[in-house]
Design an enzyme around this catalytic site. Structure first.
Site, PDB file in Angstrom:
ATOM      1  N   TYR A 148       0.821  -1.217   0.000  1.00 20.96           N
ATOM      2  CA  TYR A 148       0.000   0.000   0.000  1.00 20.96           C
ATOM      3  C   TYR A 148       0.856   1.268   0.000  1.00 20.96           C
ATOM      4  O   TYR A 148       0.473   2.285  -0.581  1.00 20.96           O
ATOM      5  CB  TYR A 148      -0.937  -0.004   1.209  1.00 20.96           C
ATOM      6  CG  TYR A 148      -2.127  -0.922   1.011  1.00 20.96           C
ATOM      7  CD1 TYR A 148      -3.088  -0.659   0.035  1.00 20.96           C
ATOM      8  CD2 TYR A 148      -2.274  -2.063   1.792  1.00 20.96           C
ATOM      9  CE1 TYR A 148      -4.165  -1.513  -0.160  1.00 20.96           C
ATOM     10  CE2 TYR A 148      -3.353  -2.921   1.610  1.00 20.96           C
ATOM     11  CZ  TYR A 148      -4.294  -2.637   0.632  1.00 20.96           C
ATOM     12  OH  TYR A 148      -5.359  -3.471   0.430  1.00 20.96           O
ATOM     13  N   GLU A 183       5.116 -30.771  12.608  1.00 24.51           N
ATOM     14  CA  GLU A 183       4.380 -30.212  11.473  1.00 24.51           C
ATOM     15  C   GLU A 183       3.056 -29.577  11.910  1.00 24.51           C
ATOM     16  O   GLU A 183       2.701 -28.501  11.455  1.00 24.51           O
ATOM     17  CB  GLU A 183       4.100 -31.316  10.436  1.00 24.51           C
ATOM     18  CG  GLU A 183       3.245 -30.828   9.263  1.00 24.51           C
ATOM     19  CD  GLU A 183       2.885 -31.951   8.296  1.00 24.51           C
ATOM     20  OE1 GLU A 183       3.431 -33.051   8.437  1.00 24.51           O
ATOM     21  OE2 GLU A 183       2.052 -31.703   7.395  1.00 24.51           O
ATOM     22  N   ASP A 196       3.956 -35.729   9.033  1.00 27.08           N
ATOM     23  CA  ASP A 196       3.117 -36.799   8.500  1.00 27.08           C
ATOM     24  C   ASP A 196       3.936 -37.748   7.619  1.00 27.08           C
ATOM     25  O   ASP A 196       4.904 -37.336   6.966  1.00 27.08           O
ATOM     26  CB  ASP A 196       1.990 -36.212   7.635  1.00 27.08           C
ATOM     27  CG  ASP A 196       0.863 -35.622   8.458  1.00 27.08           C
ATOM     28  OD1 ASP A 196       0.739 -35.968   9.633  1.00 27.08           O
ATOM     29  OD2 ASP A 196       0.101 -34.812   7.888  1.00 27.08           O
TER      30      ASP A 196
END
Length: 369
Positions: free
Chosen positions: A102, A198, A250
């Site tokens: 911005y 994780e 995982d």
């Protein structure tokens, strides 16, 4: 970091930014087309350094010139971002990459053309600037939203405030985007290792069980692929405190990718591998062999879909996954055709991960590197 040292870094970064401007000004004065040379951040210019065990950027560069219709806007945007960063550093302020968008967005003169239309234009320009002047985004005084939490046996000094990470309740310390020495200092630390998890949900289980206290460690999560702040903090733990990093993800191709990013770096941020990647990081689980080893029921497995199989085969070919132990791990995942999420361990009891799985893995040094 002493104020004097921070001032030296700020001064050096300002000098690099000004050199970009000076070079263009000299080219204009000499009647030449001003240009900026930016190291190419594409797959074709990335390689794996087998000696350093890091993904690194190559030597190819792209030229961005002013008198080129296809490049003029990006040239202007590069100069705008460089100028805004210089102003930030000179005033001693930091801001978000959203705010910088911005700050630098406006309509050009009497035209309908904006300097930037969307943040997806300004973010890559910031990365271009980082790699062009070999400076961390954080040293440009820019940050992103906080992501990731930490608890454990360490005291930190965050912008002058003392944070005892042993007394942070269930939520932990929210890891900021900028974790450089100018912001975060390490104080008393008894931790013997860092466990990078994780998933937030598993991190919360371990924190509720006070795993970090029983096993004298620091517990971190990064909500999936860890953001730069988390990766940079892990790097500092390993390099400054000399404590090992264990990664707990995982058992699927995406979990292995997270481990890969922490260990060797990523293709997108290859130019920052030397300041973010940790070649000594150890993969502690989940392994494709854990279902049988811990007698987990079949109903905790999930079938690999086509995208999983494609990704696993890609990882199988990565130079940094060529060790026999990794080839065995990946091939077994493909052979079984299933994956396991960390939460699968809860089938053996809600605190099985805290009381049995992780203590056994660490005690027996059952990890992959």
């Amino acid at each position: 970091m002493a104020t004097a040292e921070k001032e030296l870094i700020d001064k050096a970064v300002i000098e690099k930014l000004e050199n970009v401007g000076r070079k263009s000004l000299k080219e204009i004065e000499d009647g030449k087309n001003p240009e900026v040379q930016i190291p190419l951040r594409t797959l074709s210019n990335v390689h794996y350094d087998e000696k350093d065990h890091l993904i690194k950027i190559g030597t190819a560069v792209q030229k961005r010139s002013y008198l080129n219709l296809g490049q003029a806007k990006k040239y202007m945007q590069t100069m705008l971002i460089a100028s805004a960063c210089k102003d930030l550093i000179k005033t001693g302020k930091t801001t978000s990459i959203r705010d910088l968008f911005y700050m630098t967005k406006h309509t050009i003169g009497n035209t309908q053309e904006n300097t930037f239309d969307d943040q997806i234009e300004s973010d890559p320009i910031i990365e271009d600037l980082e790699v062009t002047i070999d400076t961390l985004r954080e040293e440009l005084h820019l940050f992103a939203s906080n992501r990731g939490s930490l608890v454990g046996n360490i005291t930190l000094i965050d912008s002058g405030d003392t944070i005892d990470c042993r007394r942070l309740g269930s939520g932990g310390w929210s890891i900021p985007s900028i974790v450089e020495k100018s912001m975060i200092k390490f104080d008393a630390c008894e931790a013997k290792f860092v466990l990078m998890v994780e998933k937030d949900a598993v991190w919360r289980r371990l924190n509720e069980d006070k795993f970090w206290k029983t096993h004298n460690c620091i517990l971190i999560h990064g909500q999936g692929v860890p953001p730069r702040g988390v990766r940079r903090l892990l790097w500092r733990f390993e390099n400054e405190l000399k404590i090992p990093i264990y990664v707990f993800v995982d058992n699927d191709p995406w979990g292995l990718y997270i481990y890969s990013v922490i260990k060797q770096g990523s293709i997108n941020l290859a130019y920052e591998s030397k300041r973010m990647a940790i070649p000594t990081a150890k993969f502690i689980g989940l392994s494709s062999f854990d279902q049988e080893k811990y007698n987990l029921p079949k109903d905790v497995t999930i079938k690999l879909n086509d995208e999983d199989k494609k990704r696993a085969n890609q990882i199988l070919g990565y130079p940094w996954f060529q060790k026999p132990s990794w080839q065995r791990e990946l091939k077994y995942m493909l052979e079984k055709g299933v994956k396991l999420e960390l939460e699968a361990l809860s089938k053996k009891g809600i605190s099985f991960v805290t009381d049995v799985y992780l203590p056994e893995k660490i005690a027996k040094k059952e990890w992959l590197e």
